[in-house]
Structures are given as C-alpha cells and as structure tokens.
Design an enzyme around this catalytic site. Structure first.
Site, PDB file in Angstrom:
ATOM      1  CE  LYS A  97     -12.090 112.986  25.907  1.00  0.00           C
ATOM      2  NZ  LYS A  97     -10.824 112.253  25.856  1.00  0.00           N
ATOM      3  CG  ASN A 113     -24.385 109.183  30.031  1.00  0.00           C
ATOM      4  OD1 ASN A 113     -24.269 109.894  29.033  1.00  0.00           O
ATOM      5  ND2 ASN A 113     -24.050 107.907  30.019  1.00  0.00           N
ATOM      6  CG  HIS A 115     -25.821 103.157  28.177  1.00  0.00           C
ATOM      7  ND1 HIS A 115     -24.501 103.289  27.789  1.00  0.00           N
ATOM      8  CD2 HIS A 115     -26.134 101.856  27.994  1.00  0.00           C
ATOM      9  CE1 HIS A 115     -24.041 102.112  27.404  1.00  0.00           C
ATOM     10  NE2 HIS A 115     -25.009 101.220  27.520  1.00  0.00           N
TER      11      HIS A 115
HETATM   12  C1  GRF Z   1     -26.714 108.388  22.087  1.00  0.00           C
HETATM   13  O1  GRF Z   1     -26.982 107.169  21.490  1.00  0.00           O
HETATM   14  C2  GRF Z   1     -26.526 108.231  23.570  1.00  0.00           C
HETATM   15  O2  GRF Z   1     -27.234 107.164  24.097  1.00  0.00           O
HETATM   16  C3  GRF Z   1     -25.052 107.977  23.709  1.00  0.00           C
HETATM   17  O3  GRF Z   1     -24.458 108.785  22.708  1.00  0.00           O
HETATM   18  C4  GRF Z   1     -25.367 108.952  21.642  1.00  0.00           C
HETATM   19  C5  GRF Z   1     -25.450 110.410  21.333  1.00  0.00           C
HETATM   20  O4  GRF Z   1     -26.194 110.615  20.163  1.00  0.00           O
HETATM   21  N1  GRF Z   1     -24.589 108.261  25.025  1.00  0.00           N
HETATM   22  P1  GRF Z   1     -26.602 112.062  19.679  1.00  0.00           P
HETATM   23  O5  GRF Z   1     -25.319 112.839  19.471  1.00  0.00           O
HETATM   24  O6  GRF Z   1     -27.446 112.665  20.734  1.00  0.00           O
HETATM   25  O7  GRF Z   1     -27.339 111.844  18.405  1.00  0.00           O
END
Ligand code: GRF
Length: 200
Positions: A97, A113, A115
């Site tokens: 979110k 964050n 990505h």
């Molecule tokens: C990861 O791939 C991250 O890049 C994205 O959400 C995913 C989270 O994965 N924002 P995890 O729960 O840490 O395995």
C-alpha cells in the site's frame, strides 16, 4: 525510550497481506552475522495469516498486527508504534500500500522499500510480485535486479538509494528471473539499511 550510544539502532520491518518474509529473514541473518549495531526491534504485519508473522515470532522478533482496512487508522497506529519503540528506520518488505505524505513527514525517519526490478523501469501501481518479472521477461531484458528506494506517497517513485544488477539472459521464464532477483534482494537490503543508519 531513547537509545543510548551503546545500544543497537532499532529498525522495524513492515509487510502487508500474505508475506513470505524472506527479506525479513535475510535482514535478520545479516544483522546477526555482520552488524550487531542494528537490530530488528519490531516487525509489523497487516494479517496474522502471513507466513512471515510466525517466522518473525520464531526468530524472537517483537511483532505487531495492524489491520490495513482504513489507512488513516493504520498510519496512526503505526506512527504510535514507531514512537513507542524508538524506531529509527522503517523497512518495507512486501508492503503493497501507499503511505501518505503526512505519515512520512510525521514519522520523520528514513522509510525504505525494496522493489524487485531496476527502477525507474518496471515500477508503479500493479507492479508487484510476478507481474514485475513477467513484464521484464516480455520486454526481453538481459539484466534485472533489486532496487532500494526511499518511500514517498507514489508507488516506487522515491529517491533510489541502491541497486544490484543481475544477469538474466540465461533465464528461461519469469519464475527463473524471480529467483535470481530475490537472491539479489537478500544481498542488498540489510547492507543498505546499515549504510543509511550508520552512515558508512
Ligand atoms: C519482494 O520481492 C520485494 O521486492 C517486494 O515484495 C517481496 C517481498 O518478499 N516489495 P518477502 O516477503 O520478503 O519474501
């Protein structure tokens, strides 16, 4: 509750929905092995059913649950937890979110964050999970990677802090890309958090 100079810096990890928690695990392992001046003091989830919730508890990390139905209420509660727990950095991992400008200002700590692609390409609303890797694959990219950026109120648009590039030219499908990129995420997130907090 102020941190004294001898105590570790306190970070919180935030996930929403059904998070795997692989980044939480990777950050925790790195901090235990390499950087004991930083600790995950809190992991915040929006759903108890998240595998990451049980995992955080088994790692001995303090957990909190906040429903994300009403984002204004969610942000108020999250802010309160940040302040009560003297959190100095918030790391989003699988948080789907947007956080508001007001929350980001009031929190007054770095909010990061991760990505699963090389921003600014392959980011924005709807670009999460396999959708990212499918788009990267469809575009015929030869490299992808992980990006850590500061959070602002727009999806994936905050200032980029770090990227790790991986060769995906031998990947035969999006699932193979996802695997290679996830490994890069795990290698990149904790050192970047430490860099931001410790200024090194
Ligand atoms: C990861 O791939 C991250 O890049 C994205 O959400 C995913 C989270 O994965 N924002 P995890 O729960 O840490 O395995």
């Amino acid at each position: 509750m102020e941190r004294t100079a001898s105590e570790p810096h306190r970070i919180a990890v935030l996930s929403s929905g059904i998070s795997r928690g692989s980044n939480l695990q990777a950050i925790h392992s790195y901090l235990q092995a390499h950087e004991q001046r930083v600790q995950i003091a809190l992991a915040v989830f929006t759903r108890k059913a998240s595998p990451a919730f049980a995992q955080a508890q088994s790692l001995g990390i303090c957990t909190a649950l906040i429903a994300a139905k009403d984002m204004a209420v969610f942000e108020d509660k999250l802010l309160e937890l940040i302040q009560l727990n003297s959190i100095e950095l918030l790391a989003l991992a699988g948080f789907m979110k947007c956080l508001s400008a007001g929350f980001i200002t009031n929190a007054a700590i770095p909010i990061l964050n991760i990505h699963p692609a090389l921003l600014p390409k392959f980011g924005g609303k709807g670009m999460f999970g396999m959708a990212v890797h499918e788009a990267v694959y469809a575009a015929g990219e030869r490299v992808s990677g992980a990006t850590i950026h500061l959070v602002n109120p727009q999806y994936d648009k905050g200032a980029i802090l770090a990227q790790k590039v991986v060769n995906i030219s031998i990947c035969k499908n999006p699932a193979e890309i996802a695997k290679v990129v996830l490994k890069a995420e795990h290698e990149l997130y904790a050192p970047t958090i430490c860099k931001v907090l410790l200024n090194n």
